[in-house]
Scaffold this active site. Structure first.
Site, PDB file in Angstrom:
ATOM      1  N   HIS A 248       0.793  -1.229   0.000  1.00 37.67           N
ATOM      2  CA  HIS A 248       0.000   0.000   0.000  1.00 37.67           C
ATOM      3  C   HIS A 248       0.834   1.292   0.000  1.00 37.67           C
ATOM      4  O   HIS A 248       0.306   2.375  -0.182  1.00 37.67           O
ATOM      5  CB  HIS A 248      -0.973   0.041   1.187  1.00 37.67           C
ATOM      6  CG  HIS A 248      -0.314   0.422   2.489  1.00 37.67           C
ATOM      7  ND1 HIS A 248       0.348  -0.481   3.264  1.00 37.67           N
ATOM      8  CD2 HIS A 248      -0.205   1.613   3.127  1.00 37.67           C
ATOM      9  CE1 HIS A 248       0.841   0.113   4.326  1.00 37.67           C
ATOM     10  NE2 HIS A 248       0.523   1.395   4.277  1.00 37.67           N
TER      11      HIS A 248
HETATM   12  C1  UD1 Z   1      -2.100   6.168   5.007  1.00 35.92           C
HETATM   13  C2  UD1 Z   1      -0.866   6.668   5.727  1.00 35.92           C
HETATM   14  C3  UD1 Z   1       0.153   5.572   5.842  1.00 35.92           C
HETATM   15  C4  UD1 Z   1      -0.441   4.333   6.451  1.00 35.92           C
HETATM   16  C5  UD1 Z   1      -1.708   3.926   5.732  1.00 35.92           C
HETATM   17  C6  UD1 Z   1      -2.394   2.816   6.459  1.00 35.92           C
HETATM   18  C7  UD1 Z   1      -0.352   9.031   5.363  1.00 35.92           C
HETATM   19  C8  UD1 Z   1       0.521   9.998   4.650  1.00 35.92           C
HETATM   20  N1  UD1 Z   1      -0.242   7.763   4.986  1.00 35.92           N
HETATM   21  O1  UD1 Z   1      -1.704   5.815   3.698  1.00 35.92           O
HETATM   22  O2  UD1 Z   1       1.228   6.009   6.654  1.00 35.92           O
HETATM   23  O3  UD1 Z   1       0.500   3.300   6.377  1.00 35.92           O
HETATM   24  O4  UD1 Z   1      -2.614   5.038   5.686  1.00 35.92           O
HETATM   25  O5  UD1 Z   1      -3.274   2.122   5.663  1.00 35.92           O
HETATM   26  O6  UD1 Z   1      -1.099   9.424   6.215  1.00 35.92           O
HETATM   27  N2  UD1 Z   1      -8.621   5.297  -0.256  1.00 35.92           N
HETATM   28  C9  UD1 Z   1      -9.851   4.762  -0.494  1.00 35.92           C
HETATM   29  N3  UD1 Z   1     -10.661   4.515   0.580  1.00 35.92           N
HETATM   30  C10 UD1 Z   1     -10.303   4.783   1.849  1.00 35.92           C
HETATM   31  C11 UD1 Z   1      -9.050   5.352   2.077  1.00 35.92           C
HETATM   32  C12 UD1 Z   1      -8.217   5.605   1.009  1.00 35.92           C
HETATM   33  O7  UD1 Z   1     -10.233   4.490  -1.632  1.00 35.92           O
HETATM   34  O8  UD1 Z   1     -11.096   4.535   2.784  1.00 35.92           O
HETATM   35  C13 UD1 Z   1      -7.728   5.526  -1.429  1.00 35.92           C
HETATM   36  C14 UD1 Z   1      -7.893   6.900  -2.044  1.00 35.92           C
HETATM   37  O9  UD1 Z   1      -7.720   6.773  -3.434  1.00 35.92           O
HETATM   38  C15 UD1 Z   1      -6.719   7.670  -1.464  1.00 35.92           C
HETATM   39  C16 UD1 Z   1      -5.652   6.578  -1.333  1.00 35.92           C
HETATM   40  O10 UD1 Z   1      -6.362   5.405  -0.981  1.00 35.92           O
HETATM   41  O11 UD1 Z   1      -6.298   8.722  -2.268  1.00 35.92           O
HETATM   42  C17 UD1 Z   1      -4.602   6.859  -0.276  1.00 35.92           C
HETATM   43  O12 UD1 Z   1      -5.213   7.110   0.990  1.00 35.92           O
HETATM   44  P1  UD1 Z   1      -4.441   7.991   2.093  1.00 35.92           P
HETATM   45  O13 UD1 Z   1      -5.211   7.967   3.346  1.00 35.92           O
HETATM   46  O14 UD1 Z   1      -4.097   9.317   1.530  1.00 35.92           O
HETATM   47  O15 UD1 Z   1      -3.065   7.246   2.286  1.00 35.92           O
HETATM   48  P2  UD1 Z   1      -2.772   5.709   2.543  1.00 35.92           P
HETATM   49  O16 UD1 Z   1      -2.018   5.194   1.367  1.00 35.92           O
HETATM   50  O17 UD1 Z   1      -3.977   4.997   2.981  1.00 35.92           O
HETATM   51  N1  UDP Z   2      -4.865  -4.901   8.297  1.00 37.61           N
HETATM   52  C1  UDP Z   2      -6.186  -5.335   8.284  1.00 37.61           C
HETATM   53  N2  UDP Z   2      -6.734  -5.688   7.084  1.00 37.61           N
HETATM   54  C2  UDP Z   2      -6.038  -5.669   5.922  1.00 37.61           C
HETATM   55  C3  UDP Z   2      -4.698  -5.224   5.950  1.00 37.61           C
HETATM   56  C4  UDP Z   2      -4.143  -4.827   7.161  1.00 37.61           C
HETATM   57  O1  UDP Z   2      -6.839  -5.385   9.308  1.00 37.61           O
HETATM   58  O2  UDP Z   2      -6.620  -6.023   4.883  1.00 37.61           O
HETATM   59  C5  UDP Z   2      -4.282  -4.496   9.583  1.00 37.61           C
HETATM   60  C6  UDP Z   2      -3.006  -5.222   9.934  1.00 37.61           C
HETATM   61  O3  UDP Z   2      -3.297  -6.433  10.593  1.00 37.61           O
HETATM   62  C7  UDP Z   2      -2.291  -4.224  10.822  1.00 37.61           C
HETATM   63  C8  UDP Z   2      -2.728  -2.893  10.244  1.00 37.61           C
HETATM   64  O4  UDP Z   2      -3.899  -3.142   9.483  1.00 37.61           O
HETATM   65  O5  UDP Z   2      -2.754  -4.315  12.149  1.00 37.61           O
HETATM   66  C9  UDP Z   2      -1.650  -2.362   9.351  1.00 37.61           C
HETATM   67  O6  UDP Z   2      -2.151  -1.307   8.593  1.00 37.61           O
HETATM   68  P1  UDP Z   2      -1.529  -0.857   7.213  1.00 37.61           P
HETATM   69  O7  UDP Z   2      -0.775  -1.961   6.607  1.00 37.61           O
HETATM   70  O8  UDP Z   2      -2.638  -0.279   6.443  1.00 37.61           O
HETATM   71  O9  UDP Z   2      -0.601   0.367   7.625  1.00 37.61           O
HETATM   72  P2  UDP Z   2       0.819   0.534   8.343  1.00 37.61           P
HETATM   73  O10 UDP Z   2       0.912  -0.354   9.514  1.00 37.61           O
HETATM   74  O11 UDP Z   2       1.865   0.271   7.306  1.00 37.61           O
HETATM   75  O12 UDP Z   2       0.838   1.981   8.680  1.00 37.61           O
END
Ligand code: UD1
Ligand code: UDP
Length: 413
Positions: A248
Site C-alpha cells: 500500500h
Molecule cells: C495512510 C498513511 C500511511 C499508512 C496507511 C495505512 C499518510 C501519509 N499515509 O496511507 O502512513 O501506512 O494510511 O493504511 O497518512 N482510499 C480509499 N478509501 C479509503 C481510504 C483511502 O479508496 O477509505 C484511497 C484513495 O484513493 C486515497 C488513497 O487510498 O487517495 C490513499 O489514501 P491515504 O489515506 O491518503 O493514504 P494511505 O495510502 O492509505
Molecule cells: N490490516 C487489516 N486488514 C487488511 C490489511 C491490514 O486489518 O486487509 C491491519 C493489519 O493487521 C495491521 C494494520 O492493518 O494491524 C496495518 O495497517 P496498514 O498496513 O494499512 O498500515 P501501516 O501499519 O503500514 O501503517
C-alpha cells in the site's frame, strides 16, 4: 418542619455548588482526546480503549475524533464494530486529497473540536497525516500531546510518514517509544530521559514501553481462530501453505514500474513454487492496478494461485498472519505482526523503522528488486521454520502502562 425544609434547601444549594461527595465525577477525572484516521490507528486505539474500560472506566473520559482519512467500510467502520471501540464522537469527514489539503482540513476540524472539548491531553498514534494534524492543532493551542509509537525513524525524509513522525514527536509532551531503537532515536534528537516533572512540550518525558499492537495480537489471536476460521475454507487455502502479501505504500503503488515488477515476480513465484498468494488489497493499490496495469491485474484475477481480495477485518488479517507460510509486505504493522506470529517476512522497501527485525534475520529488505524478492522467497520457503522470533515488543500490557503514566501526570489533585 420549617427548620427541616431550611436544612434540605441549604443542603441542595451546598451540593449544587460543591458537587455531591460520592458522584463518579471525582477530582481525578481526566478528559483524553484520541485522534484516529487511518486503519492502523483505529486498531491501535482499540488497545487503549480496552484498557480504559478495564482499569479507568470512571476516571478517564475518552473522546474519539476520527479525521475521516480512511472512510470505506472495510478501512474504518469494520474495526469499530469488530474491536468494540465506541463510535467516534466526531467524524471530520476529510476523506482523500493531496497531502497539504488533506492535512489542513484535518487541522481546521481538530482545532474546532479542541476548543469545544478542552481536553486534558491529546493522544496520537503513529505517523499518518491524521497524527501530524493532531500534533500541530493541539500543540499550537497548548494542549499536551501524547505520542504513542514515538521515535520510529526510517531516515528517509522523502517518505511522508518520516516528516509526520518527526513533527509529532517534537510537538509532544509524553513520548512512548515502542522499541529500544526508537527510544535511542529520540535521545539522539535531543530528548532527555532524565527530565523531571512538570513535563511540557519544552521539557518532555520519554519512555521505552513496548508496543500496543502486541497487546492487540495477544488479545485477539485466539478469538480470530474461533470466529474467522471459515475464511481459510472460503479462500481454499491450507495452513502453512500460502503466502500473505500486502502492498500500500506510495513508493510501490504510485511508481508503476515498481508495482509491475513486484506483481510479475509474485506471479512467477506462485507458479514455480505452487504457492497460493492471498492479497487483501488496500484501495490505493487496486486503483493503481486497474488504472495503470489493467492487463496484469486481469491476469492476477484469473490466476488459480491468486486470491486478490478487498481489505479484510483485523481478526481476519491476524488469522491469515497466523496460518500463512510467509509474509511479503510494505506495511509497518504487518511486518511486526508477522514476527508476533513467528512468520518470516520479506519487506518491499529499502529501509524499515522496525530495525530489530532485520537485525534478527527474520525480516529481509528487498526493495522492489525481482532478483532479491526471488532469492529471499526461495530461501525462506526452505528454512523459514528454523528461525527464532524473540520478544522485542513488551509483555502485552503496554496500553496499561501508558494509561498508568497518563493518570499519574494528568490526574488533577
Ligand atoms: C495512510 C498513511 C500511511 C499508512 C496507511 C495505512 C499518510 C501519509 N499515509 O496511507 O502512513 O501506512 O494510511 O493504511 O497518512 N482510499 C480509499 N478509501 C479509503 C481510504 C483511502 O479508496 O477509505 C484511497 C484513495 O484513493 C486515497 C488513497 O487510498 O487517495 C490513499 O489514501 P491515504 O489515506 O491518503 O493514504 P494511505 O495510502 O492509505
Ligand atoms: N490490516 C487489516 N486488514 C487488511 C490489511 C491490514 O486489518 O486487509 C491491519 C493489519 O493487521 C495491521 C494494520 O492493518 O494491524 C496495518 O495497517 P496498514 O498496513 O494499512 O498500515 P501501516 O501499519 O503500514 O501503517
Amino acid at each position: 418542619m420549617r427548620n427541616l425544609t431550611h436544612v434540605i434547601a441549604l443542603c441542595i444549594i451546598y451540593f449544587f455548588i460543591f458537587g455531591f461527595p460520592d458522584r463518579p465525577r471525582a477530582m481525578s477525572h481526566i478528559k483524553l482526546l484520541n485522534i484516529v484516521g487511518a486503519r492502523p490507528q483505529i486498531i491501535k486505539a482499540s488497545a487503549i480503549s480496552r484498557a480504559i474500560r478495564k482499569y479507568y472506566p470512571e476516571k478517564i473520559t475518552e473522546i474519539i475524533v476520527h479525521t475521516g482519512q480512511h472512510y470505506d467500510k472495510e478501512m474504518s467502520a469494520v474495526f469499530f464494530d469488530e474491536l468494540e471501540i465506541h463510535k467516534p464522537d466526531y467524524n471530520l469527514g476529510v476523506g482523500s486529497a493531496r497531502h497539504g489539503r488533506q492535512t489542513s482540513m484535518m487541522i481546521t476540524g481538530i482545532e474546532e473540536v479542541l476548543l469545544k472539548e478542552k481536553p486534558d491531553c491529546v493522544l496520537l498514534y503513529g505517523d499518518t497525516n491524521s497524527s501530524l494534524a493532531g500534533a500541530l492543532a493541539a500543540s499550537k493551542l497548548h494542549f499536551p500531546v501524547i505520542h504513542i509509537e514515538a521515535g520510529l525513524r526510517s531516515f528517509n525524509k522523502s517518505m511522508p510518514e518520516e516528516l509526520n513522525r518527526i513533527i509529532s514527536d517534537h510537538s509532544s509532551t509524553l513520548l512512548f517509544a515502542p522499541t529500544n531503537a526508537a527510544f535511542k532515536n529520540l535521545m539522539s534528537e535531543g530528548f532527555r530521559p532524565e527530565n523531571s516533572p512538570p513535563y511540557t512540550i519544552d521539557n518532555p518525558k520519554i519512555y521505552f514501553t513496548g508496543d500496543i499492537m502486541y497487546d492487540n495480537a495477544l488479545f485477539f489471536a485466539e478469538l480470530a481462530e474461533k470466529k474467522k476460521i471459515s475464511l481459510l475454507k472460503d479462500l481454499s487455502v491450507e495452513r502453512e501453505n500460502f503466502v500473505l502479501a500486502t502492498i500500500h505504500r506510495d513508493i510501490n503503488t504510485d511508481d508503476i514500474v515498481r508495482l509491475e515488477a513486484i506483481m510479475r515476480t509474485f506471479l512467477s513465484l506462485s507458479q514455480e513454487n505452487s504457492k497460493t498468494f492471498v492479497m487483501p488489497l488496500h484501495p490505493r493499490t487496486t486503483i493503481s492496478l486497474k488504472n495503470n496495469i489493467s492487463q496484469l491485474y486481469q491476469e492476477l484475477l484469473n490466476s488459480k494461485l491468486f486470491r486478490i481480495i478487498p481489505p479484510v477485518s483485523y481478526l481476519e488479517m491476524i488469522l491469515l498472519e497466523k496460518t500463512c507460510r510467509m509474509v511479503i509486505t510494505d506495511s509497518g504493522g504487518v511486518q511486526k505482526e508477522s514476527h508476533f506470529f513467528r512468520k518470516p517476512c520479506i519487506v518491499l522497501r529499502k529501509e524499515t523503522e522496525w530495525i530489530e527485525l532485520v537485525n534478527n534475520g527474520t525480516t529481509v529488505l528487498v526493495d522492489a528488486d525481482p532478483e532479491r524478492i526471488r532469492t529471499e522467497f526461495e530461501r525462506l520457503l526452505k528454512n523459514g521454520s528454523a528461525l527464532e522470533f524473540p520478544g522485542f515488543y513488551g509483555n502485552g500490557k503496554t496500553a496499561e502502562f501508558i494509561l498508568e503514566e497518563i493518570m499519574m501526570l494528568f490526574e488533577k489533585v
